[in-house]
Design a protein around this motif. Structure first.
Motif, short mmCIF file in Angstrom:
data_model
loop_
_atom_site.label_atom_id
_atom_site.label_comp_id
_atom_site.label_asym_id
_atom_site.label_seq_id
_atom_site.Cartn_x
_atom_site.Cartn_y
_atom_site.Cartn_z
N HIS A 57 -71.89 1.12 23.29
CA HIS A 57 -70.80 0.73 22.41
C HIS A 57 -70.37 -0.69 22.77
O HIS A 57 -70.17 -1.00 23.94
CB HIS A 57 -69.60 1.68 22.55
N HIS A 58 -70.23 -1.53 21.76
CA HIS A 58 -69.79 -2.90 21.96
C HIS A 58 -68.46 -3.11 21.27
O HIS A 58 -68.24 -2.62 20.17
CB HIS A 58 -70.82 -3.89 21.40
N ASP A 59 -67.59 -3.84 21.91
CA ASP A 59 -66.29 -4.19 21.33
C ASP A 59 -66.52 -5.38 20.41
O ASP A 59 -66.91 -6.45 20.87
CB ASP A 59 -65.29 -4.52 22.44
N ALA A 60 -66.29 -5.20 19.12
CA ALA A 60 -66.54 -6.27 18.15
C ALA A 60 -65.66 -7.48 18.39
O ALA A 60 -66.06 -8.62 18.12
CB ALA A 60 -66.32 -5.74 16.74
N SER A 61 -64.46 -7.29 18.94
CA SER A 61 -63.57 -8.42 19.16
C SER A 61 -63.89 -9.17 20.44
O SER A 61 -63.50 -10.31 20.62
CB SER A 61 -62.11 -7.95 19.19
N ASN A 62 -64.60 -8.51 21.37
CA ASN A 62 -64.94 -9.15 22.64
C ASN A 62 -66.34 -8.68 23.02
O ASN A 62 -66.50 -7.63 23.62
CB ASN A 62 -63.91 -8.78 23.71
N MET A 63 -67.34 -9.47 22.69
CA MET A 63 -68.73 -9.06 22.89
C MET A 63 -69.06 -8.83 24.37
O MET A 63 -70.04 -8.20 24.70
CB MET A 63 -69.69 -10.08 22.28
N ALA A 64 -68.24 -9.38 25.27
CA ALA A 64 -68.49 -9.16 26.69
C ALA A 64 -68.10 -7.74 27.11
O ALA A 64 -68.54 -7.26 28.14
CB ALA A 64 -67.72 -10.18 27.51
N MET A 65 -67.27 -7.10 26.30
CA MET A 65 -66.82 -5.74 26.63
C MET A 65 -67.74 -4.72 25.95
O MET A 65 -67.92 -4.74 24.75
CB MET A 65 -65.39 -5.52 26.13
N SER A 66 -68.33 -3.87 26.73
CA SER A 66 -69.14 -2.79 26.20
C SER A 66 -69.15 -1.66 27.21
O SER A 66 -68.83 -1.85 28.38
CB SER A 66 -70.56 -3.27 25.90
N HIS A 67 -69.50 -0.48 26.74
CA HIS A 67 -69.66 0.65 27.65
C HIS A 67 -70.77 1.55 27.14
O HIS A 67 -71.18 1.49 25.99
CB HIS A 67 -68.34 1.40 27.85
N THR A 68 -71.26 2.39 28.02
CA THR A 68 -72.36 3.28 27.72
C THR A 68 -71.92 4.72 27.97
O THR A 68 -71.29 5.01 28.98
CB THR A 68 -73.57 2.94 28.62
N ASP A 69 -72.25 5.59 27.04
CA ASP A 69 -72.00 7.02 27.19
C ASP A 69 -73.34 7.72 27.38
O ASP A 69 -74.30 7.46 26.65
CB ASP A 69 -71.31 7.61 25.96
N THR A 70 -73.41 8.60 28.36
CA THR A 70 -74.63 9.36 28.62
C THR A 70 -74.31 10.84 28.58
O THR A 70 -73.37 11.29 29.22
CB THR A 70 -75.22 8.99 30.00
N VAL A 71 -75.09 11.57 27.80
CA VAL A 71 -74.94 13.02 27.68
C VAL A 71 -76.24 13.65 28.17
O VAL A 71 -77.33 13.22 27.79
CB VAL A 71 -74.64 13.45 26.23
N TYR A 72 -76.12 14.67 29.02
CA TYR A 72 -77.27 15.31 29.64
C TYR A 72 -77.51 16.68 29.03
O TYR A 72 -76.57 17.46 28.86
CB TYR A 72 -77.04 15.46 31.14
N TYR A 73 -78.78 16.99 28.72
CA TYR A 73 -79.16 18.27 28.14
C TYR A 73 -80.30 18.89 28.95
O TYR A 73 -81.19 18.19 29.42
CB TYR A 73 -79.64 18.10 26.70
N VAL A 74 -80.26 20.20 29.08
CA VAL A 74 -81.33 20.95 29.73
C VAL A 74 -81.72 22.10 28.82
O VAL A 74 -80.86 22.79 28.28
CB VAL A 74 -80.89 21.48 31.12
N THR A 75 -83.03 22.31 28.65
CA THR A 75 -83.52 23.44 27.88
C THR A 75 -83.94 24.53 28.85
O THR A 75 -84.72 24.29 29.77
CB THR A 75 -84.72 23.03 27.00
N PHE A 76 -83.39 25.72 28.62
CA PHE A 76 -83.69 26.89 29.44
C PHE A 76 -84.47 27.89 28.61
O PHE A 76 -84.24 28.02 27.40
CB PHE A 76 -82.39 27.57 29.91
N GLN A 77 -85.40 28.60 29.26
CA GLN A 77 -86.14 29.67 28.59
C GLN A 77 -85.82 30.96 29.30
O GLN A 77 -85.92 31.06 30.52
CB GLN A 77 -87.64 29.40 28.62
N VAL A 78 -85.44 31.98 28.50
CA VAL A 78 -85.11 33.30 29.05
C VAL A 78 -86.34 34.20 28.96
O VAL A 78 -87.35 33.84 28.36
CB VAL A 78 -83.90 33.92 28.34
#
Length: 117
Positions: A57-78
């Motif tokens: 994600h980038h801040d449109a008003s301040n291009m120097a400001m940005s952050h990253t979101d990370t979501v983790y997923y695991v697939t399980f088999q029963v």
């Protein structure tokens, strides 16, 4: 000529964006409610695969400001062969290895834990 068109498009665009936001909130509440009304289950399972979804994600008003979101997923088999992909915390994602066997605890689509044998 431009202003009458703007007066028409702005409310339509505003209502469209508000509708999308409402749909996202309603979907999240429905999933939360479904999970809360589902039984807590513990089943034998195996870690089949893992994946990460990263968004920047980038801040449109301040291009120097940005952050990253990370979501983790695991697939399980029963045991039955069914697979389920669950969102897991990053702290547990790093501890799970493909091929691990153990007891998976979950409630609906909510990951509760995994205990290796």
């Amino acid at each position: 000529m431009f202003f009458p068109m703007f007066e028409l498009l702005f409310p339509v665009f505003f209502l469209f964006v508000m509708g999308l936001m409402a749909a996202v909130v309603i979907r999240g509440l429905k999933e939360w409610n479904h999970n809360n009304h589902s039984p807590r289950l513990e089943v034998e399972a195996q870690v089949v695969t893992k994946r990460v979804n990263t968004t920047h994600h980038h801040d449109a008003s301040n291009m120097a400001m940005s952050h990253t979101d990370t979501v983790y997923y695991v697939t399980f088999q029963v045991k039955s062969g069914d697979r389920m992909e669950l969102h897991v915390p990053g702290s547990e994602y790093g501890m799970l290895v493909e091929g691990d066997r153990g007891t998976l605890s979950f409630q609906g689509t909510r990951y509760l834990g995994f205990e290796r044998y």
